[in-house]
Design an enzyme around this catalytic site. Sequence first.
Site, PDB file in Angstrom:
ATOM      1  N   HIS A 142      43.500  17.325  34.433  1.00  0.00           N
ATOM      2  CA  HIS A 142      43.060  18.467  35.230  1.00  0.00           C
ATOM      3  C   HIS A 142      42.626  19.583  34.290  1.00  0.00           C
ATOM      4  O   HIS A 142      43.299  19.872  33.307  1.00  0.00           O
ATOM      5  CB  HIS A 142      44.247  18.921  36.092  1.00  0.00           C
ATOM      6  CG  HIS A 142      43.994  20.083  36.984  1.00  0.00           C
ATOM      7  ND1 HIS A 142      44.501  21.350  36.732  1.00  0.00           N
ATOM      8  CD2 HIS A 142      43.327  20.182  38.151  1.00  0.00           C
ATOM      9  CE1 HIS A 142      44.155  22.161  37.710  1.00  0.00           C
ATOM     10  NE2 HIS A 142      43.433  21.490  38.580  1.00  0.00           N
ATOM     11  N   ASP A 155      38.646  16.475  46.724  1.00  0.00           N
ATOM     12  CA  ASP A 155      39.923  17.160  46.514  1.00  0.00           C
ATOM     13  C   ASP A 155      40.441  17.689  47.850  1.00  0.00           C
ATOM     14  O   ASP A 155      39.837  18.572  48.452  1.00  0.00           O
ATOM     15  CB  ASP A 155      39.719  18.318  45.517  1.00  0.00           C
ATOM     16  CG  ASP A 155      41.030  18.899  45.026  1.00  0.00           C
ATOM     17  OD1 ASP A 155      42.094  18.531  45.559  1.00  0.00           O
ATOM     18  OD2 ASP A 155      40.987  19.732  44.102  1.00  0.00           O
ATOM     19  N   GLU A 194      48.193  17.786  39.094  1.00  0.00           N
ATOM     20  CA  GLU A 194      47.984  19.112  38.514  1.00  0.00           C
ATOM     21  C   GLU A 194      49.172  20.041  38.752  1.00  0.00           C
ATOM     22  O   GLU A 194      49.366  21.004  38.016  1.00  0.00           O
ATOM     23  CB  GLU A 194      46.708  19.753  39.069  1.00  0.00           C
ATOM     24  CG  GLU A 194      46.790  20.144  40.535  1.00  0.00           C
ATOM     25  CD  GLU A 194      45.441  20.562  41.086  1.00  0.00           C
ATOM     26  OE1 GLU A 194      45.249  21.767  41.328  1.00  0.00           O
ATOM     27  OE2 GLU A 194      44.584  19.688  41.264  1.00  0.00           O
ATOM     28  N   ASP A 236      47.772  18.697  33.706  1.00  0.00           N
ATOM     29  CA  ASP A 236      46.997  19.804  33.155  1.00  0.00           C
ATOM     30  C   ASP A 236      47.663  20.209  31.848  1.00  0.00           C
ATOM     31  O   ASP A 236      48.834  20.589  31.826  1.00  0.00           O
ATOM     32  CB  ASP A 236      46.984  20.977  34.148  1.00  0.00           C
ATOM     33  CG  ASP A 236      46.049  22.095  33.717  1.00  0.00           C
ATOM     34  OD1 ASP A 236      46.152  22.537  32.552  1.00  0.00           O
ATOM     35  OD2 ASP A 236      45.227  22.533  34.537  1.00  0.00           O
ATOM     36  N   HIS A 293      43.246  19.244  47.927  1.00  0.00           N
ATOM     37  CA  HIS A 293      43.807  20.523  47.466  1.00  0.00           C
ATOM     38  C   HIS A 293      45.147  20.850  48.134  1.00  0.00           C
ATOM     39  O   HIS A 293      45.562  22.010  48.177  1.00  0.00           O
ATOM     40  CB  HIS A 293      42.805  21.652  47.717  1.00  0.00           C
ATOM     41  CG  HIS A 293      42.769  22.679  46.630  1.00  0.00           C
ATOM     42  ND1 HIS A 293      43.382  23.910  46.744  1.00  0.00           N
ATOM     43  CD2 HIS A 293      42.189  22.661  45.407  1.00  0.00           C
ATOM     44  CE1 HIS A 293      43.174  24.612  45.642  1.00  0.00           C
ATOM     45  NE2 HIS A 293      42.464  23.874  44.810  1.00  0.00           N
ATOM     46  N   GLU A 306      41.894  13.405  45.649  1.00  0.00           N
ATOM     47  CA  GLU A 306      42.885  14.146  44.861  1.00  0.00           C
ATOM     48  C   GLU A 306      43.814  14.958  45.760  1.00  0.00           C
ATOM     49  O   GLU A 306      43.380  15.565  46.726  1.00  0.00           O
ATOM     50  CB  GLU A 306      42.133  15.077  43.902  1.00  0.00           C
ATOM     51  CG  GLU A 306      43.016  15.968  43.055  1.00  0.00           C
ATOM     52  CD  GLU A 306      42.202  16.779  42.063  1.00  0.00           C
ATOM     53  OE1 GLU A 306      42.649  17.883  41.701  1.00  0.00           O
ATOM     54  OE2 GLU A 306      41.101  16.320  41.658  1.00  0.00           O
TER      55      GLU A 306
END
Length: 382
Positions: A285, A183, A235, A258, A185, A209
Amino acid sequence: MKITKLTTWQVPPRWLFLKIETDAGISGWGEPVIEGRAATVEAAVAEFADYLIGKDPRRIEDIWQTLYRGGFYRGGPILMSAIAGIDQALWDIKGKALGVPVHELLGGRVRDRMRMYCWLGGDRPGDIGRQAKEVVARGFTAFKMNGTPEMQIVDSHRKIEEAVARVAEAREAVGPDVGIAIDFHGRVHRPMAKVLLRELEPYHPLFVEEPVLPEHLHCLPQITSGLGYPIATGERLFSRYDFRPVLEARCVDIVQPDLSHCGGLTEGRKIATLAETYDVALAPHCPLGPLTLAVSLHLDAVSHNAFIQEQSMGIHYNTGNDVLDYLVDPAPLAIVDGYTAIPTGPGLGVEINEDFVIERAREGHRWRNPVWRHDDGSIAEW
């Protein structure tokens, strides 16, 4: 059947639970929350109650369209998260009223169990090899780790080398057959992402990700072209309309809506079907609580393109309470040999311990994500 009452509770570690009651004595539960903004979403749920009291909870699509379109201003993390938790609770009510699991109402399941993955390494990843071996010993066939701590928009190659070394450590610890998801992020800006993405290729990630921030998804085709592993994002996208340009640009291989952020199961199903149209995989997610996980499993159950499911048991954010603490019976969400069986109970298939929710809500939470700064004092992406 009519909706009579909505009640919300902020509970540790960072969640918001919603109960919708009806005059038929059937109640449904949902999880309307955006991490770090639980009180704001709670206020939005309270405002949406004006549209809900007295309505038939079984008219889920009509209620969804009313909440989405009725207020003129729409979309975004707060409104869509509020709608998400309400939508989850309505599906829970409808399934309970009919005595069937929610996936039966969506055409029936296409799989019996779902492959799961877990988190390791924390926000500033370290000690990766040991933790990787531990999660594999627990039966997981895949895990996810943060690729890097904060990184400047243009940073030193040392940061790239350190990130690659952590992934190399993980791969050496678990061998070639365990999936390693990485990730970014949104911490890695485009100039560094295009370097790091290629340096990671020898370690065969399961996926990378959020390689760039959602604001910069248009540059993904430029920086991911030719990579030999999948790219995932989603997400921080909140409706099928947000996902559409990403899919049209053919710049992702896995979407990650999500179901507590993207308008719930109703919208999540549409996103999953849209992704399937483009031959794109689904991996919802879910670093949240038991209701988000349960509803994600119902979407996985009916989505042919679903291939793996995130869950947050033991994640570093879960201090005070964890996912299974709020269930009367944790068995429906048990992970066995890296898989969770698709829930078979009525509604969402999980029973919330309301007394424990009320008790923990007395403590509540005021969770906020860390605010990081670079060495020069400028704000860093968390």
